[in-house]
Every structure is written in structure tokens, then in C-alpha cells.
Design an enzyme around this catalytic site. Sequence first.
Site, PDB file in Angstrom:
ATOM      1  N   ASP A   1     -90.461  45.308 -25.837  1.00 36.80           N
ATOM      2  CA  ASP A   1     -90.067  43.963 -25.417  1.00 36.80           C
ATOM      3  C   ASP A   1     -91.036  42.918 -25.958  1.00 36.80           C
ATOM      4  OD1 ASP A   1     -92.090  45.023 -23.816  1.00 36.80           O
ATOM      5  OD2 ASP A   1     -91.569  43.816 -22.077  1.00 36.80           O
TER       6      ASP A   1
ATOM      7  N   ARG B   1     -98.859  41.561 -23.793  1.00 38.47           N
ATOM      8  CA  ARG B   1     -99.312  41.757 -22.409  1.00 38.47           C
ATOM      9  C   ARG B   1     -99.310  43.246 -22.068  1.00 38.47           C
ATOM     10  NH1 ARG B   1     -94.051  38.929 -20.461  1.00 38.47           N
ATOM     11  NH2 ARG B   1     -92.592  40.668 -20.284  1.00 38.47           N
ATOM     12  N   ASP B   2     -99.707  43.558 -20.846  1.00 38.48           N
ATOM     13  CA  ASP B   2     -99.743  44.965 -20.427  1.00 38.48           C
ATOM     14  C   ASP B   2     -98.326  45.430 -20.105  1.00 38.48           C
ATOM     15  OD1 ASP B   2     -99.423  43.323 -18.271  1.00 38.48           O
ATOM     16  OD2 ASP B   2    -100.764  44.417 -16.940  1.00 38.48           O
ATOM     17  N   GLU B   3     -97.519  45.513 -21.131  1.00 37.89           N
ATOM     18  CA  GLU B   3     -96.144  45.975 -20.958  1.00 37.89           C
ATOM     19  C   GLU B   3     -95.740  46.760 -22.207  1.00 37.89           C
ATOM     20  OE1 GLU B   3     -93.620  43.350 -18.906  1.00 37.89           O
ATOM     21  OE2 GLU B   3     -91.866  44.614 -19.160  1.00 37.89           O
TER      22      GLU B   3
ATOM     23  N   ASP C   1     -83.053  45.027 -24.134  1.00 36.42           N
ATOM     24  CA  ASP C   1     -83.494  44.214 -25.259  1.00 36.42           C
ATOM     25  C   ASP C   1     -83.036  44.857 -26.569  1.00 36.42           C
ATOM     26  OD1 ASP C   1     -85.120  44.038 -22.891  1.00 36.42           O
ATOM     27  OD2 ASP C   1     -86.582  42.827 -23.983  1.00 36.42           O
TER      28      ASP C   1
ATOM     29  N   TRP D   1     -78.627  47.392 -19.660  1.00 40.42           N
ATOM     30  CA  TRP D   1     -79.805  48.143 -20.123  1.00 40.42           C
ATOM     31  C   TRP D   1     -79.393  49.586 -20.449  1.00 40.42           C
ATOM     32  CZ3 TRP D   1     -80.461  43.393 -18.520  1.00 40.42           C
ATOM     33  CH2 TRP D   1     -81.589  42.691 -18.917  1.00 40.42           C
TER      34      TRP D   1
ATOM     35  N   GLU E   1     -90.056  34.638 -25.135  1.00 37.15           N
ATOM     36  CA  GLU E   1     -89.355  35.397 -24.092  1.00 37.15           C
ATOM     37  C   GLU E   1     -88.376  34.523 -23.305  1.00 37.15           C
ATOM     38  OE1 GLU E   1     -92.028  37.160 -21.258  1.00 37.15           O
ATOM     39  OE2 GLU E   1     -90.454  38.445 -20.437  1.00 37.15           O
TER      40      GLU E   1
ATOM     41  N   HIS F   1     -90.910  37.889 -28.170  1.00 41.64           N
ATOM     42  CA  HIS F   1     -89.907  38.740 -27.519  1.00 41.64           C
ATOM     43  C   HIS F   1     -88.656  38.576 -28.378  1.00 41.64           C
ATOM     44  CE1 HIS F   1     -90.973  40.205 -23.504  1.00 41.64           C
ATOM     45  NE2 HIS F   1     -89.683  40.378 -23.232  1.00 41.64           N
TER      46      HIS F   1
END
Length: 893
Positions: free
Chosen positions: A466, A470-472, A479, A543, A746, A767
Site C-alpha cells: 500500500d 510508514r510501519d505498514e 489496492d 479486498w 493516499e 499510495h
Amino acid sequence: MSLRIQTLKTEYAENPVGLDVPNPRLGWTMVSPHRGKKQSAYRIIVSSTREQLDRHEGDLWDSGIVRSDVSHHVEYAGKPLQSGQICHWKVRVWDEQGAPSEWSEAAYWGMGLLSPREEWAAEWLDMPRDLAAEPELLRPAYLRRTFRLRSGIRRALVFATALGDYALFLNGQRVNDLFAPGWTDYAKRLQYQTIDVTDFLNEGENAFGIILGAGWYAGTVGMSGTRWYGSRPAASLQLVLDCADGTRELVCTDDKWKASAGPLVYSDHIMGECYDATREFSGWTEPGFDDSDWSAPDILPRYTGELVAQIDPPVNIMMTLKPRSVTRTDRGTFIFDMGQNMVGWTELKVKGPAGAKVTLSHAEMLKPDGTLYIENLRDAVQQDHYILRGDPEGERYEPHFTFHGFRYVELIGYPGEADLDTITGKVVHSATPRTGYFECSHDLINRLYSNITWGQRGNFLSVPTDCPQRDERLGWTGDAQIFIRTASYNMDVARFFTKYMDDVTDAQLETGAFPDVAPDGGWIWFKTTKKAERWLAPDNAGWGDAGIIIPWTMYLVYGDKRILERKYPAMVRFMDYLHAGAVDYIRPDYGDYGDWLSINSVTPNEVVATAYFAYDAQLMSRIADVLGYTEDAARYRELFLSIRDAFNRTFVDEEGRIKGNSQTVYILALRFNLLTGERKEQAVRHLTGDIIAHDNHLTTGFLGVGHLLPVLSDHGHDELAYTLLKQETFPSWLYPITQGATTIWERWDSWTEHKGFGPARTNSMNHYALGSVGEWMYRYMAGIDASVEQPGYKHLRIAPRIGGGMDNVRAEYETLYGQVCSGWQIKDGCCTVDVTIPVNATAEIVLPASGRENITVAAGAEAIRQIAADGERTVIHAGSGDYRFIFPYSVNP
Ligand code: BGC
């Protein structure tokens, strides 16, 4: 002149090694200076040596002359292949008049391991460590071994992998790619790499070196801390030496290796890196290095999941960027602007005293006070620390197992005056070859296009993530499904999504639900809620549906039937799951994403969920048709009709208003064929009315956005689609560009003049989801489209949408068959359309001109098979080649 064969590919790659499919698929492109060229037959020869191939001896396979126009996905059908075997091949074709081509150049593919469980002899090594004492960010291990080589080695193949990331060196040279072995659900599946190292070996002493990092296996993943899959990384490798005398020798990771900690203090995808060059040991990857103070490695339990050959393209440094400016701050630091939001890292050039520490801190934006905007990183730390060894000649540093999303770099503790030469940006992503180019007369739209491609570069790293900062950085399926078509125009993503679909099916829940993110991480500890939760929601509409949409798209754009076959059982389970959960064909939505990050509108979840359920059923009936499962096809068609009825009954009122009355409800209903007759027209009116009521602005989130412009175009509203695309005021695609965006954000409101930064927790500046409008640019503006009947762009539909106040539009797209171009230009009351169709493909070209007498065919007339005028359009059927059409076109004032 007949056909000339150009590029030979095996499983989508040129001369790949390490395939573990028993019957690889072969394909080739052809060129010709003439138009209307097709293949009528082919003959393939596969030989076990190059010499035999040169003598036309297909000892492995000689297909004989096959009458067929198929030039892709031809399955190898010769003798069974062995692990590690090299297969040399070439092909010859006959054109539509029966004239033969020359033989192609020789190509090859190499097999990987066909029974990896039995054949994997190597142990799994780590350096000795006391986990209890180990910091949360594990210290990377250094492993090495020397070995003697006798003469007469014919071929040397390394099969290597790691639980964690590994960098492999042989005699001082790095021989593997970045972030290997790639991210999979390690509890189930691990990819190994096959590397031909014949040219890296010396007679006599040789040395292997491995740096083993935590990677996705034991490092930070997502927003939930470290060690998702395991707590101890391990590396495993075997070198298979084929000797000229027919014997075979093995060098494996085993107890003869040595292990040590080294200069890498930590290196974590999400938490950055610390490298202490004072602890460097030079020459450790070469023979002759004194490793007497290194210890014996720890031998860990063998991997018990499935070992598979890497399918997706490796991750590499794909581009380098020099900073555009550097400024000294009051704090004595330097801030560089790379001029482009990018993903990867920076290489540092520095000279200074031993022990001095320099920090490179990365961020996507600057705050109004000129400092780095790091609030959107959440717990991620995009900092690399380098401790100098004090080389008077100067030193260079780049990190090992981390990556950052950034445009700005702050250099802290730099000894001396930094300049534009001090750092270099390294752009890192999966090596998906570029296939598409787009350009038009509107500068901001060109920038938007560039931002879309940068979004893809920034987020296609082993899995489609995505966001990269960041912490992702997770493989969100929603997506991916909304962006895949755009992605497939920009780059060749066939291998990339083949691998990702394995991640998706690996993560399929027992219930049959497809996941929201893949690869899966199982049960994990959430810092936010302080409890262990299953990461995956059962399924969120839009999703989990990726599990059907992605394979279908692969079929459409690459003609890939195998992925449909392989994934069909999983798709059926998903359908059963949806069906069982639906109440009177209305699908409940268990999640809460809806039309995620929509703006100024709310789309009810059950409308989204039921619309996707219907779409899935429709795709499944087509998929079943393709695979020849007629009963299933009929069953899914019935299901689709039942869902459609339920949708109309439940959500659509007398005036054709759909529950929620948002742009997205109409977009999905129209796009997924849920409306018929008058209701369709009503929906189009409600949709366009809503856009106009918002003063020509969109309100869509991730799910609506990708279909918005295609739906408008499909229902006769090209001009409104252009108006939305060209909209510069908030919210719109171009608004961020007016604010300096160089990637897709994003949120529509990631930054606005009226509010500044959007909510920091979901404010990625990179994103790709909202960039799914790229599909419309290629598919409608330039008009390059595939056909379901002859997928993979074997038969093309070229229907450019001329207008929108554009002077010109042009796209180029490298399909499996070769390059397709479509461009148009308006000048002096005329429109000129240029089209290129590759050999062995055909096209239906649709021009907005009435009557064939109005169209001048300035190039290619002889190859045009048929022209039919239908009302305001003219449809031209053409074979391969270049064409130019000119017709009167007046631009409305
Ligand atoms: C991610 C999205 C994702 C979404 C699901 C976010 O945190 O960044 O891209 O699809 O969650 O709602």
C-alpha cells in the site's frame, strides 16, 4: 520478406534459470516490414546442448510443424526434465502465405529443483546468538566458508535462500539480488534463488560470504513489531558443481562454515540501519581472510514448509537520482531535495575521523518550518546511521536490508560541507520491465501519469504494498485489484502477480475467505489494542475479491490461462464462502473499509459488497467458460442473475436511486452490469448529476475511483470524464500536483491549502490506489484495449477518445506480441490518428468519424480488411503494421 523472430521468452522471461514448472511455456515476438502479417505455423526445437541445437537436433523436443497462430504460452511437451537442466531452444515460423522464417536466435531456460525436499542437502545456519540478550532489532550475521575447486568444472549453480534477507558474495563479488528470497508466508512457502556462478569461480581456493538480516521473517513487518514468522533468521545454500567428467560435487552450508557478528548493528526494513565501519573486516568474502576468531555457526532445524523457485522478478536498484538542491539548516544539518518522492535509499560519500557518526534521515515532505515531516511514519524510523572507519581517502556507504520512502534527506553529523555530490538516491523495486509510455498535450496530466508510474515503482517490492514509508508496507489486496490493470500497462507484471496470487491463496482462510492482506502474518500482537489478533478480517468487499479479479486480469492482458486453472479451486471456495454468508443474495460486509477514503460521500458497505459479489459471479462464469467447465459457467451465470435481482430489489428505488446515492454506488452498479434498461439510464443521470452537483468533482474512494472514468466513457460521457481528469481544484487528481506532488497520495486531502497535512495516521504520500485512473488514460484516452475473445492483446480494440480539449495524446505499450501504439493529434480542423499493431495480432480500430468517405487512410490502406461505418463511428479491421488515418475534426469553441 517473411517474418523475423525477435524475442524469445520462457515463462515470461528471457533466458531464465531456476524454473520449477515441469512444462514451461514458450513464447516469441515477430517483426516484419510489411503489414497484415500473421503466423500460420511454428516449429520449436529444444536440445540439451547448444551444439545439438545448432545442428537442429531436438533431442528433448521437436514439436514438428504445428499449424497454429499461437505464439505464446506454448507448453513444452518433450522429455521429462531434470533438476538444474539447461534447455536450449529456438523456433521457426511460417507466415500467412506459408513462407518460412529463418530459425530464431538460440535461447535457453534452466530448471530449478524439481523435488526440493529431497534435493535440498544444505543445513540452515545462523551465527550463535542468545535470543534473550539480543535486542529487538536483531544483529545481522556474517557467515563464510572457503572451498577448493579442482579443474574441469563445466557448470556451477547455486541454490540459495534464507529465512530473513541475505546478501550472497562469492570471491568478493555480490552474486544475488536485493531483498532475496522475497516475501512469502514463510510458515507455508519459501522461495529459493538459482544463480549460475560458473564465471565467478576460480580453480583452487574460493570463498562464499553471506550477510544474513532479519528481513520480513524476523524483522519488523506492518504495524505490529518484529518477528512475525520466526525469531531466528537462517541461511541455506548449495553449490552444485557439474564436472566435465560427468561427476557432480556439492558445497553446502554446513558445520564447516564460520560465523561472526560484524559491522552491521541492525538493519530492518522499517526501522532503518546502523552500520559501524570501525568493525569492518576487509576481504571477508574472499579466500585468504583470517577467520580464526570467527566461531562455528549454529545449525538450525531444517525448513519444513514448501520450498519453491522464485517466480517473480528480483528486486534491484532500477535507477539512481541526484539531489536537486541542498540547504544548510540552523542546526548545522543539511537537507537535500531529491526532486522526486522515491523509494529505496541514499548512498553517502563521506570523509572524516574514525568513529564519527553520520545519520541520514528520510521523509516525504517538509513541514512549513522546514523540518522533516515524519509524523506520517507512525512507528517507522527512516534513518540510517553510519559510523566512519576514518579512511583518509574517503568512504562510501549504502544500507543493506532497509528501504525508505522519501523525497527529502536530512544529513546529520556530516563532517564538512555537503554538496550535491554527497548523496545519491537509489531507486529500488521489483525489476518489472517497463512496458508503457503515455504523453499528451496537457502538462499536469503528464505529471499525473509520471506520478502514477512512481507510485508503482515505490510500491512493487516483492509484493504490491500500500505504501513504502510508514510501519505498514503490506500487500493489501484491495489496492492491488483496483490498480492491477494500470500496473499492467506501465510494466510487465505477469511474473510479479503470478507470485502474488500464490501469496493470496496461501493466505486464504479455512472458511474460503480471501484475505485483506497477503502474505499473511497469522496471529500477531497489536501494539494499539495490546492483544493478539488475527491480522486478517474475514473479508472486506473489494479486498478479498482480488482473488478473482487478479487472475482474470492476468488472463485478459497476458492470455494467461494457467493462472486461471491453478487458482480455480481457491476461487470456487471463495465463491462458496460468499454464497453461504449471503442472505437472499445480499452479501454482508464484515469489514468496515467500504469505499475507503472516499471524500464528501458515504457508500453503504452492503451495496459495495453485493456489487462485488455479483461481479465475482460474472467473472467466474467467464473463467469457467474459458476453462471449459460449462456446468459451472451456467451455475455462476445463474448466481449472477440472482444477485442482480436481489441488488435491484433491495437497493434500487423507483427513480433508479441506489441506496447511498453516492457516485460509487452508481459506478459499481454500472461497471458490474447490475442494471438493465431504464435503470441504467437513470443511474447514469444520477451519477453525472452528482458530479455536476459537486461542481465537477469526484467523491470516490479506493473502490470507486478506478471505475469512475471508464464508466462515464462507456455511457457516452467522455467530455465529463475529461473534465474530472482536468479538474485542478480540490478534491481531484490534479490538485495534489498543483501542490507539488510527485507521487500519488493516499488521500485526496493528504495536503490541502486550507487544512495543511491530513490525519497523520493514514497520510502516505506514496499510495498507488488513487492512481488507478492510469487505466483510463491508456485504455480510453489513447484507446488501447484487449479483447476477452482473444485475450493477451492478440486481438486489440483501439478506440481513442478524441476530445477533452487535448491537442494530442499518444501511448505506447509493449504487449506479448510486441509494441502497440496509438496516438492522435488535432490540427487545422483535422484529426490524425496513428496506430501500430504488432505482427500476429489484429485490431478493430474505432474512430469518431462518420462515413468512410471522410476518412483518408494515409498509411496502411492495403492491409485494411474492412471498414464499416456505424452512425457516428467508423470501425476498421486491420492486421499488423503502421496506419495513419486523417479525418475532419472540429473543436467546439
Ligand atoms: C492501507 C490501505 C488499505 C486499507 C484498508 C490502510 O491502512 O494503507 O491502502 O487498503 O488500510 O482499508
